[in-house]
Write a protein that holds these residues in place. Structure first.
Motif, mmCIF file in Angstrom:
data_model
loop_
_atom_site.group_PDB
_atom_site.id
_atom_site.type_symbol
_atom_site.label_atom_id
_atom_site.label_comp_id
_atom_site.label_asym_id
_atom_site.label_seq_id
_atom_site.Cartn_x
_atom_site.Cartn_y
_atom_site.Cartn_z
ATOM 1 N N THR A 101 -8.544 32.912 29.528
ATOM 2 C CA THR A 101 -9.260 31.782 30.514
ATOM 3 C C THR A 101 -10.584 32.142 30.127
ATOM 4 O OG1 THR A 101 -7.072 32.804 31.895
ATOM 5 C CG2 THR A 101 -9.524 31.884 32.769
ATOM 6 N N GLN A 102 -11.535 33.185 30.295
ATOM 7 C CA GLN A 102 -12.583 33.435 29.360
ATOM 8 C C GLN A 102 -13.129 32.181 28.849
ATOM 9 O OE1 GLN A 102 -14.298 36.726 29.620
ATOM 10 N NE2 GLN A 102 -12.570 38.021 30.494
ATOM 11 N N LEU A 103 -12.358 32.457 27.978
ATOM 12 C CA LEU A 103 -12.532 31.346 26.868
ATOM 13 C C LEU A 103 -12.258 29.743 27.544
ATOM 14 C CD1 LEU A 103 -10.381 33.230 23.749
ATOM 15 C CD2 LEU A 103 -13.030 32.964 24.017
ATOM 16 N N LEU A 104 -11.277 29.801 28.415
ATOM 17 C CA LEU A 104 -11.412 28.642 28.742
ATOM 18 C C LEU A 104 -12.731 27.641 29.320
ATOM 19 C CD1 LEU A 104 -7.761 27.797 29.700
ATOM 20 C CD2 LEU A 104 -8.880 26.457 28.374
ATOM 21 N N PHE A 105 -12.636 28.475 30.526
ATOM 22 C CA PHE A 105 -14.396 28.978 30.833
ATOM 23 C C PHE A 105 -15.703 28.134 30.708
ATOM 24 C CE2 PHE A 105 -11.765 30.273 35.285
ATOM 25 C CZ PHE A 105 -12.287 29.186 35.232
ATOM 26 N N ALA A 106 -15.420 29.692 29.359
ATOM 27 C CA ALA A 106 -16.699 28.818 28.110
ATOM 28 C C ALA A 106 -17.133 27.755 27.756
ATOM 29 C CB ALA A 106 -16.708 30.661 27.221
ATOM 30 N N VAL A 107 -16.173 27.688 27.029
ATOM 31 C CA VAL A 107 -16.140 26.032 26.638
ATOM 32 C C VAL A 107 -16.817 25.047 27.326
ATOM 33 C CG1 VAL A 107 -14.402 23.345 25.828
ATOM 34 C CG2 VAL A 107 -13.852 26.166 25.582
ATOM 35 N N LEU A 108 -16.880 25.114 28.776
ATOM 36 C CA LEU A 108 -17.590 24.219 29.820
ATOM 37 C C LEU A 108 -19.734 24.110 29.534
ATOM 38 C CD1 LEU A 108 -15.906 24.200 33.369
ATOM 39 C CD2 LEU A 108 -15.662 22.505 31.124
ATOM 40 N N LYS A 127 5.608 27.791 27.666
ATOM 41 C CA LYS A 127 5.739 27.921 28.852
ATOM 42 C C LYS A 127 4.339 28.626 29.302
ATOM 43 C CE LYS A 127 8.635 25.137 29.115
ATOM 44 N NZ LYS A 127 8.987 24.127 29.145
ATOM 45 N N HIS A 128 4.129 29.754 28.525
ATOM 46 C CA HIS A 128 2.767 30.704 29.294
ATOM 47 C C HIS A 128 1.165 29.944 29.031
ATOM 48 C CE1 HIS A 128 0.817 34.643 29.849
ATOM 49 N NE2 HIS A 128 0.046 34.013 28.659
ATOM 50 N N ASN A 129 0.989 29.257 27.746
ATOM 51 C CA ASN A 129 0.368 28.376 28.033
ATOM 52 C C ASN A 129 0.070 27.394 28.764
ATOM 53 O OD1 ASN A 129 0.065 30.271 25.368
ATOM 54 N ND2 ASN A 129 0.440 29.089 24.011
ATOM 55 N N ILE A 130 1.038 26.617 28.772
ATOM 56 C CA ILE A 130 1.199 25.246 30.280
ATOM 57 C C ILE A 130 0.487 25.894 31.066
ATOM 58 C CG2 ILE A 130 2.533 23.738 30.737
ATOM 59 C CD1 ILE A 130 3.702 23.152 28.120
ATOM 60 N N ALA A 131 0.994 26.990 32.106
ATOM 61 C CA ALA A 131 0.806 27.617 32.902
ATOM 62 C C ALA A 131 0.064 27.925 32.914
ATOM 63 C CB ALA A 131 1.480 28.785 33.009
ATOM 64 N N LEU A 132 -0.929 28.511 31.698
ATOM 65 C CA LEU A 132 -2.291 28.748 31.783
ATOM 66 C C LEU A 132 -3.302 28.107 31.825
ATOM 67 C CD1 LEU A 132 -4.876 31.087 31.167
ATOM 68 C CD2 LEU A 132 -4.525 30.010 28.634
ATOM 69 N N TYR A 133 -3.041 26.676 31.210
ATOM 70 C CA TYR A 133 -3.932 25.151 30.903
ATOM 71 C C TYR A 133 -3.831 25.161 32.730
ATOM 72 C CZ TYR A 133 -4.480 25.463 26.088
ATOM 73 O OH TYR A 133 -5.558 25.738 25.316
ATOM 74 N N ASP A 135 -3.315 26.296 35.661
ATOM 75 C CA ASP A 135 -3.605 27.094 36.494
ATOM 76 C C ASP A 135 -5.853 27.079 36.572
ATOM 77 O OD1 ASP A 135 -1.457 27.885 37.476
ATOM 78 O OD2 ASP A 135 -1.499 30.454 35.647
ATOM 79 N N ASN A 136 -5.767 26.296 35.185
ATOM 80 C CA ASN A 136 -7.479 25.931 35.141
ATOM 81 C C ASN A 136 -7.717 24.563 35.087
ATOM 82 O OD1 ASN A 136 -8.161 29.168 34.591
ATOM 83 N ND2 ASN A 136 -6.848 29.045 32.845
ATOM 84 N N GLY A 137 -6.782 24.051 35.523
ATOM 85 C CA GLY A 137 -7.150 22.475 35.948
ATOM 86 C C GLY A 137 -6.860 21.490 34.760
ATOM 87 N N TYR A 138 -5.490 21.863 34.363
ATOM 88 C CA TYR A 138 -5.638 20.958 32.862
ATOM 89 C C TYR A 138 -4.522 20.469 33.831
ATOM 90 C CZ TYR A 138 -8.357 22.699 29.927
ATOM 91 O OH TYR A 138 -9.950 22.856 29.295
ATOM 92 N N GLU A 139 -3.754 18.882 33.380
ATOM 93 C CA GLU A 139 -2.800 18.407 34.092
ATOM 94 C C GLU A 139 -1.796 18.016 32.419
ATOM 95 O OE1 GLU A 139 -3.577 15.641 36.957
ATOM 96 O OE2 GLU A 139 -4.449 16.923 38.453
ATOM 97 N N GLU A 171 -21.286 26.412 37.814
ATOM 98 C CA GLU A 171 -21.275 26.280 39.554
ATOM 99 C C GLU A 171 -20.932 25.131 40.367
ATOM 100 O OE1 GLU A 171 -25.208 28.778 39.365
ATOM 101 O OE2 GLU A 171 -25.482 25.916 39.928
ATOM 102 N N VAL A 172 -19.040 25.056 39.113
ATOM 103 C CA VAL A 172 -18.506 23.683 39.663
ATOM 104 C C VAL A 172 -18.126 24.588 40.933
ATOM 105 C CG1 VAL A 172 -17.476 21.166 39.893
ATOM 106 C CG2 VAL A 172 -19.071 22.097 38.121
ATOM 107 N N GLY A 173 -17.553 25.380 41.203
ATOM 108 C CA GLY A 173 -16.646 26.088 42.189
ATOM 109 C C GLY A 173 -15.362 25.923 42.132
ATOM 110 N N ARG A 174 -15.059 26.228 41.244
ATOM 111 C CA ARG A 174 -13.512 26.308 40.158
ATOM 112 C C ARG A 174 -13.520 27.933 40.678
ATOM 113 N NH1 ARG A 174 -16.091 23.736 36.775
ATOM 114 N NH2 ARG A 174 -15.028 21.928 35.708
ATOM 115 N N GLY A 175 -14.171 28.954 41.500
ATOM 116 C CA GLY A 175 -13.443 30.089 42.476
ATOM 117 C C GLY A 175 -13.885 30.833 41.170
#
Length: 177
Positions: A101-108, A127-133, A135-139, A171-175
């Motif tokens: 999750t930290q790596l996903l956010f760092a990409v931005l 399934k675990h990877n798809i759930a991770l994405y 949970d982080n706003g990927y559809e 700071e986009v408000g992703r929580g």
């Protein structure tokens, strides 16, 4: 995590290629088991191919370090206004601790200005990877067959005017900060 367990995220260079190859291979063994295929690309890429990829101007590969140890990585291919994430890997002993999750956010923080969407792909049965994405706003957008594998493609549209501060926290408000 305690202070000694802090994760530092930065760009991986060709000098780290051997360690990166080891981390990816360790992390992707479980994927190979899910698909009953030891020949998935993350396990068959050679050191020479990896060095070429790390030196590409259209690719940013980030690493997560715990002290001097590389414990995770993520590859981002950039094409015009689109970024594509692949090869998200965390060492088996630290999976499930938030490093992915930290790596996903760092990409931005490392995307060039003008990138409007980020795509990710993973094995359809991961399934675990798809759930991770998710949970982080990927559809989920579509599935695509490539040889014996079927990949799920997911997309995240970046908010217009997203602000990234100097500390690198989104700071986009992703929580998460």
């Amino acid at each position: 995590m305690s202070e000694g367990d802090q994760i530092r995220i930065d760009v991986i260079t060709a000098a780290d290629a051997g360690e990166l190859l080891t981390v990816r291979r360790a992390a992707f063994v479980s994927e190979a088991q899910i698909f009953n295929d030891p020949n998935i690309p993350a396990l068959t890429q050679t050191l020479e191919e990896l060095v070429v990829d790390l030196q590409s101007e259209d690719v940013v590969t980030l690493g997560a370090w715990q002290g001097h140890r590389l414990v995770g990585s993520i590859r981002v291919g950039i094409e015009d206004d689109k970024a594509t994430i692949g090869r998200l890997a965390v060492t088996p002993d630290l999976q499930g601790k938030g490093i992915g999750t930290q790596l996903l956010f760092a990409v931005l923080r490392f995307l060039p200005e003008g990138v409007k969407e980020v795509w990710a792909f993973t094995g359809q049965n991961s399934k675990h990877n798809i759930a991770l994405y998710n949970d982080n706003g990927y559809e989920h957008q579509f599935d695509q067959v490539a040889g014996d594998l079927t990949y799920a493609y997911l997309r995240k549209v970046l908010e217009s005017g997203a602000i990234v501060d100097d500390e690198g926290e989104d700071e986009v408000g992703r929580g998460e900060n």
